[in-house]
Scaffold this motif. Structure first.
Motif, short mmCIF file in Angstrom:
data_model
loop_
_atom_site.label_atom_id
_atom_site.label_comp_id
_atom_site.label_asym_id
_atom_site.label_seq_id
_atom_site.Cartn_x
_atom_site.Cartn_y
_atom_site.Cartn_z
N PRO A 182 -2.19 18.25 -5.87
CA PRO A 182 -3.06 17.07 -5.73
C PRO A 182 -2.32 15.76 -5.96
N ALA A 183 -1.43 15.71 -6.94
CA ALA A 183 -0.68 14.47 -7.21
C ALA A 183 0.25 14.13 -6.06
N VAL A 184 0.91 15.14 -5.49
CA VAL A 184 1.79 14.91 -4.34
C VAL A 184 0.98 14.39 -3.15
N THR A 185 -0.18 14.99 -2.90
CA THR A 185 -1.04 14.55 -1.80
C THR A 185 -1.45 13.10 -1.97
N LEU A 186 -1.85 12.73 -3.19
CA LEU A 186 -2.27 11.37 -3.45
C LEU A 186 -1.11 10.39 -3.38
N ALA A 187 0.09 10.85 -3.75
CA ALA A 187 1.25 9.95 -3.85
C ALA A 187 1.90 9.67 -2.51
N LEU A 188 1.85 10.60 -1.56
CA LEU A 188 2.65 10.48 -0.34
C LEU A 188 2.36 9.19 0.43
N GLY A 189 1.09 8.88 0.62
CA GLY A 189 0.76 7.66 1.34
C GLY A 189 1.20 6.41 0.61
N LEU A 190 1.16 6.46 -0.73
CA LEU A 190 1.57 5.30 -1.53
C LEU A 190 3.08 5.09 -1.51
N ILE A 191 3.82 6.19 -1.44
CA ILE A 191 5.29 6.08 -1.50
C ILE A 191 5.80 5.18 -0.38
N GLY A 192 5.30 5.39 0.84
CA GLY A 192 5.78 4.60 1.96
C GLY A 192 5.53 3.11 1.77
N VAL A 193 4.33 2.76 1.34
CA VAL A 193 4.01 1.34 1.13
C VAL A 193 4.81 0.77 -0.03
N PHE A 194 4.85 1.49 -1.16
CA PHE A 194 5.58 1.02 -2.34
C PHE A 194 7.05 0.77 -1.99
N ALA A 195 7.67 1.72 -1.30
CA ALA A 195 9.10 1.61 -1.01
C ALA A 195 9.39 0.40 -0.12
N GLN A 196 8.56 0.18 0.88
CA GLN A 196 8.78 -0.95 1.78
C GLN A 196 8.60 -2.28 1.06
N VAL A 197 7.58 -2.37 0.22
CA VAL A 197 7.32 -3.62 -0.51
C VAL A 197 8.43 -3.88 -1.52
N MET A 198 8.83 -2.84 -2.27
CA MET A 198 9.88 -3.03 -3.28
C MET A 198 11.23 -3.31 -2.63
N ARG A 199 11.52 -2.69 -1.51
CA ARG A 199 12.80 -2.96 -0.83
C ARG A 199 12.87 -4.41 -0.38
N GLU A 200 11.78 -4.91 0.19
CA GLU A 200 11.77 -6.30 0.62
C GLU A 200 11.95 -7.24 -0.57
N GLY A 201 11.28 -6.93 -1.68
CA GLY A 201 11.43 -7.75 -2.87
C GLY A 201 12.83 -7.68 -3.45
N LEU A 202 13.43 -6.50 -3.42
CA LEU A 202 14.79 -6.35 -3.91
C LEU A 202 15.78 -7.13 -3.06
N GLU A 203 15.60 -7.08 -1.76
CA GLU A 203 16.53 -7.80 -0.88
C GLU A 203 16.46 -9.30 -1.09
N ARG A 204 15.26 -9.82 -1.36
CA ARG A 204 15.15 -11.24 -1.67
C ARG A 204 15.79 -11.56 -3.02
N ALA A 205 15.56 -10.66 -4.01
CA ALA A 205 16.10 -10.89 -5.35
C ALA A 205 17.62 -10.82 -5.35
#
Length: 311
Positions: A179-202
């Motif tokens: 259940p945790a993996v199922t709930l997390a999968l959709g979030l991983i894609g969004v989280f990674a893209q948002v954090m990568r963009e923030g990291l590149e600016r930082a």
């Protein structure tokens, strides 16, 4: 009173209005859903006309809608969520017994998504390589894949065929994995893209150049200096994240037959259990608003410039 205290007082007052609004919407929606709550209480049996009318009177369904709504608000303001028609228990007790499994699932899904997404973002931010393109493709796939399909696929592969995890229910750690993996999968894609963009600016900021000039290693620069600033856009997404976790928990709990608010919500709506549905709406709205206030306070910790901003 400081600016932060005034801001907090306003947010708490607004939260009360949000909770009342959510309860009102739930109350109104169930008034137009087909079905008779008296028959729900009777377990589908056909009561005698005398018993039927007496039960309707006790529930208040023989009174005009405005009167019922006023009675409902009065009970709500007293902290009385009523008694479940189907379960014949106080709504507060029903929700209290089912809240922790949902919170446990939401925390596990969020924690897994955050750790995996942070690792992907730190490893690929600012780097043009095959791994970066592969990571981006995988993130897009995770975002676009329906959660219910992922859950069924994981259940079929790891529970029915490989028999590594429980098929249904299970309050142990292994029953939480799928259940945790199922709930997390959709979030991983969004989280990674948002954090990568923030990291590149930082990574382009002067403080990063200064840290590198002092001889700080690239991994330390990313983890100790840039990652904190990359979390600010994540905080901005807090409302969406909380809503996704609560909504996703309903679907995941149904697929994996887990205890929690998701399953009793589906049952209560199907059975027109008005007190239970409105009680869940009130609790969900309360959790949502309080977490959003906590996130805004966290925003001020992450970004000191926000401490004196009055909203």
């Amino acid at each position: 009173m400081t600016s932060t205290a005034r801001w907090l007082a306003r947010r708490l007052a607004l939260s009360v209005l949000v909770v009342l609004g959510a309860a009102t919407v739930a109350f109104g929606a169930l008034q137009v859903v087909p079905g008779d709550p008296v028959h729900v209480m009777m377990g589908g049996a056909a009561p005698s006309p005398e018993v039927y009318q007496q039960t309707r009177h006790e529930l208040g369904y023989d009174r005009p809608l405005p009167v019922r709504y006023g009675r409902f608000l009065g009970q709500l303001l007293r902290g009385d969520l009523g008694r479940s028609y189907q379960l014949h228990q106080p709504v507060a007790e029903v929700i209290g017994s089912q809240l922790w499994p949902t919170v446990q699932l939401a925390l596990a899904g969020f924690g897994l998504a955050f750790v995996v997404a942070a690792a992907l973002a730190v490893a690929t931010a600012g780097r043009r390589s095959g791994w970066r393109r592969l990571s981006s493709a995988a993130e897009l796939l995770m975002i676009s894949t329906p959660g219910f399909w992922v859950g069924v696929l994981l259940l079929t592969a790891f529970s029915f065929r490989l028999q590594l995890f429980p098929v249904a229910g299970g309050d142990s750690l292994d029953g939480l994995v799928l259940p945790a993996v199922t709930l997390a999968l959709g979030l991983i894609g969004v989280f990674a893209q948002v954090m990568r963009e923030g990291l590149e600016r930082a990574l382009e900021q002067p403080f990063v150049l200064s840290a590198r000039a002092r001889g700080t290693g690239e991994t330390a620069v990313r983890l100790r200096h840039a990652l904190r600033h990359a979390l600010i856009p994540m905080v901005t997404l807090a409302g969406w994240i909380i809503g996704t976790l609560l909504g996703g928990a309903v679907l995941v709990e149904t697929i994996f037959s887990r205890e929690g608010l998701g399953r009793i919500t589906a049952t209560a709506i199907a059975g027109r259990d008005l007190p239970l549905v409105t009680g869940i709406a009130v609790v969900a709205a309360t959790i949502f608003t309080l977490l959003n206030i906590a996130v805004d306070l966290l925003y001020r910790v992450i970004d000191p410039r926000m401490k004196e901003v009055v909203r």
